[in-house]
Scaffold this motif. Structure first.
Motif, PDB file in Angstrom:
ATOM      1  N   VAL A 100       0.868  -1.189   0.000  1.00  0.00           N
ATOM      2  CA  VAL A 100       0.000   0.000   0.000  1.00  0.00           C
ATOM      3  C   VAL A 100       0.902   1.236   0.000  1.00  0.00           C
ATOM      4  O   VAL A 100       1.104   1.863   1.041  1.00  0.00           O
ATOM      5  CB  VAL A 100      -0.944   0.017   1.215  1.00  0.00           C
ATOM      6  CG1 VAL A 100      -1.948   1.168   1.097  1.00  0.00           C
ATOM      7  CG2 VAL A 100      -1.677  -1.311   1.363  1.00  0.00           C
ATOM      8  N   LEU A 103       1.228   4.385   2.739  1.00  0.00           N
ATOM      9  CA  LEU A 103       0.591   4.101   4.030  1.00  0.00           C
ATOM     10  C   LEU A 103       1.448   4.589   5.193  1.00  0.00           C
ATOM     11  O   LEU A 103       0.944   5.221   6.126  1.00  0.00           O
ATOM     12  CB  LEU A 103       0.321   2.598   4.158  1.00  0.00           C
ATOM     13  CG  LEU A 103      -0.280   2.126   5.488  1.00  0.00           C
ATOM     14  CD1 LEU A 103      -1.619   2.804   5.759  1.00  0.00           C
ATOM     15  CD2 LEU A 103      -0.441   0.599   5.488  1.00  0.00           C
ATOM     16  N   THR A 107       0.363   7.667   7.661  1.00  0.00           N
ATOM     17  CA  THR A 107       0.225   7.409   9.099  1.00  0.00           C
ATOM     18  C   THR A 107       1.036   8.406   9.901  1.00  0.00           C
ATOM     19  O   THR A 107       0.554   8.987  10.890  1.00  0.00           O
ATOM     20  CB  THR A 107       0.670   5.972   9.430  1.00  0.00           C
ATOM     21  OG1 THR A 107      -0.101   5.034   8.680  1.00  0.00           O
ATOM     22  CG2 THR A 107       0.500   5.687  10.921  1.00  0.00           C
ATOM     23  N   ILE A 227      -6.784   4.641   0.970  1.00  0.00           N
ATOM     24  CA  ILE A 227      -6.298   4.331   2.316  1.00  0.00           C
ATOM     25  C   ILE A 227      -7.311   4.793   3.361  1.00  0.00           C
ATOM     26  O   ILE A 227      -7.769   5.933   3.353  1.00  0.00           O
ATOM     27  CB  ILE A 227      -4.927   4.987   2.558  1.00  0.00           C
ATOM     28  CG1 ILE A 227      -3.874   4.350   1.639  1.00  0.00           C
ATOM     29  CG2 ILE A 227      -4.494   4.823   4.016  1.00  0.00           C
ATOM     30  CD1 ILE A 227      -2.492   4.979   1.743  1.00  0.00           C
ATOM     31  N   SER A 228      -7.632   3.885   4.272  1.00  0.00           N
ATOM     32  CA  SER A 228      -8.687   4.149   5.260  1.00  0.00           C
ATOM     33  C   SER A 228      -8.107   4.395   6.649  1.00  0.00           C
ATOM     34  O   SER A 228      -6.945   4.082   6.928  1.00  0.00           O
ATOM     35  CB  SER A 228      -9.645   2.961   5.334  1.00  0.00           C
ATOM     36  OG  SER A 228      -8.971   1.827   5.863  1.00  0.00           O
ATOM     37  N   GLN A 231      -6.835   1.220   8.175  1.00  0.00           N
ATOM     38  CA  GLN A 231      -5.480   0.844   7.761  1.00  0.00           C
ATOM     39  C   GLN A 231      -4.426   1.649   8.523  1.00  0.00           C
ATOM     40  O   GLN A 231      -3.377   1.114   8.895  1.00  0.00           O
ATOM     41  CB  GLN A 231      -5.316   1.054   6.258  1.00  0.00           C
ATOM     42  CG  GLN A 231      -6.045   0.031   5.402  1.00  0.00           C
ATOM     43  CD  GLN A 231      -5.964   0.362   3.922  1.00  0.00           C
ATOM     44  OE1 GLN A 231      -6.492   1.398   3.482  1.00  0.00           O
ATOM     45  NE2 GLN A 231      -5.304  -0.483   3.163  1.00  0.00           N
TER      46      GLN A 231
END
Length: 492
Positions: A100, A103, A107, A227-228, A231
């Motif tokens: 991903v 990610l 984050t 991207i959630s 995640q």
């Protein structure tokens, strides 16, 4: 404001090509420490007076231990100023994206967007009201978070509590996620108008193939939108775990205070082990590729796989590259390409040593109609250097330059804490700073030549060019006063 804002607030400037640290390093491109207070000297000393020896500098008393949750801690007491620098380094860079892309970076960017009871504004105001500075950033190997604050308990304790909330309890609010995604997407649109960035992206894809280093740390326009929050939370839980962290601490603190702070921070993080180290990449397919782009200049990138950060030839390659193209003016590349022919504003080379083998890269821009000849000239210069090695004079000069600049990388507590973080992350010995200086000074011409020839092959270069297809002209002959001076500031 902070390192973290290297993602949040400079997303529209994603035109820079990632080099290790670069660099040097950036790479790895590491940092060092301020000298202890010394008695004032009546005379200034020149580098010539050093006779090839490294200038005196502060010897750091690095103390290390492990927290109950498994975080590695490195601490240097620095009572000269009433403040401290705290830096956490996690194996949470884009190499851990696990299919991903973006990610890890997303984050990290979301850490201080919200914690229970506080939104992004309240968090920023909280740090500012305490005179503290929060910073964070995500790269290929690692993600970092830092705190600088006064060491007095009245400021230190509330600043540390807020820092622990940001790292241990981020809420990842949906509205902030949408905003940062939009900023990233705008940055991707900007990249399309930046031939240097496009060349860099293609270079890493060709150099690393399916390896985790291949994709850009910030992801791309296909991977970021889906991207959630779930995640992000899952990645945070595993990658920001205490067992995956290195805690570096420098400042006006006793050992007992440092131990208490490290224990408190470690306990605030998710529980979990260190993530597996990144595997080494496969050798790429050499050869050229071209990106057509309307421009007056052509970007030239030449690269191959270099070394990882623990390679025993690190010092020899650092010194050898200093002579080739890492030292700015006076290097072979700069002398032959810019000074004698006026072909470029600047040409640079460097190893970005990382957890796995990082790239060795040569980069420059030149006039489009001279790009073929300039590319061949750079290749020939690399070939000749690897075949002949440096001269004694070049080696002596490079040693003096490194001896003079090395102490500057330990000129502040922030530099020291960055160095400690890198030492812990890459499992370098506590004597690394002293070892590196001694190793560089002990090298001879044959050793540097052997190391460069061992790790570099001028016939195995991955080459990416970006610029227009135009009729080519022959290069001007070398001269002390080239007829055409370098173009001004590079286009991108």
């Amino acid at each position: 404001m902070s390192e973290r804002n290297g993602l949040r607030y400079t997303l529209l400037g994603l035109g820079l090509i990632l080099l290790i640290g670069l660099l040097t390093f950036i790479a790895s491109r590491t940092a060092q420490a301020p000298e202890a207070a010394a008695a004032p000297s009546e005379h200034l000393e020149s580098l010539a007076a050093l006779e090839g020896k490294a200038p005196s500098r502060r010897t750091l008393d690095i103390q290390t231990w492990q927290t109950a949750e498994g975080a590695k801690v490195l601490f240097v007491a620095a009572p000269e100023l009433p403040m401290f620098d705290l830096r956490l380094t996690f194996a949470a860079g884009s190499s851990q994206d696990d299919g991903v892309p973006g990610l890890a970076a997303l984050t990290n960017a979301m850490l201080n967007e919200g914690v229970p009871g506080k939104d992004v504004s309240a968090i920023a105001e909280g740090f500012e009201g305490l005179g503290a500075d929060f910073g964070n950033g995500a790269y290929r190997d690692m993600a970092v978070a830092s705190l600088r604050s006064l060491s007095d308990k009245a400021q230190r304790e509330p600043a540390l509590k807020l820092f622990e909330q940001v790292l241990g309890q981020p809420t990842f609010p949906e509205d902030s996620l949408a905003r940062i995604k939009n900023q990233l997407l705008a940055g991707f649109e900007y990249q399309k108008q930046n031939p240097g960035k496009l060349a860099g992206l293609q270079l890493f894809e060709r150099l690393y193939g399916t390896h985790p280093y291949a994709h850009p740390s910030e992801g791309n326009e296909q991977t970021i939108p889906p991207i959630s929050v779930a995640q992000l939370r899952a990645f945070h839980q595993k990658a920001y775990a205490a067992g995956n962290a290195v805690i570096a601490l420098v400042g006006d603190l006793s050992r007992a205070e440092a131990e208490a702070m490290a224990a408190e921070v470690s306990a605030a993080l998710p529980k979990g082990p260190a993530l597996a180290k990144i595997a080494q990449p496969q050798e790429p397919k050499a050869g050229p590729s071209h990106i057509e782009f309307p421009s007056k200049q052509t970007h030239l990138l030449l690269a191959q796989l270099g070394i990882d950060r623990r390679d025993p030839d690190y010092a020899a390659l650092t010194l050898g590259n200093q002579i080739l193209g890492g030292g700015g003016f006076g290097t072979r590349l700069m002398e032959e390409v810019r000074e004698k022919r006026g072909l470029t504003y600047g040409v640079y080379s460097g190893f970005s040593a990382m957890q796995a083998r990082g790239p060795f890269m040569i980069s420059l821009q030149t006039r489009a109609e001279l790009s073929d000849g300039t590319l061949k000239l750079v290749q020939d210069l690399l070939h000749d250097y690897l075949a002949s090695g440096p001269t004694e004079q070049e080696l002596d000069n490079a040693k003096r330059e490194l001896a003079g600049s090395f102490p500057l990388s330990t000129a502040s507590n922030a530099d020291i804490v960055g160095q400690l973080g890198a030492m812990g992350f890459y499992d370098l010995p506590l004597s690394y700073l002293e070892d590196f200086v001694a190793q560089v000074q002990a090298l001879d011409v044959a050793q540097v030549k052997a190391a460069m020839a061992k790790h570099l092959n001028p016939d195995a270069l991955v080459i990416v060019t970006a610029g227009p297809t135009v009729a080519q002209k022959e290069l001007p002959p070398p001269t002390d006063k080239p007829a055409e001076q370098p173009t001004g500031v590079p286009e991108h």
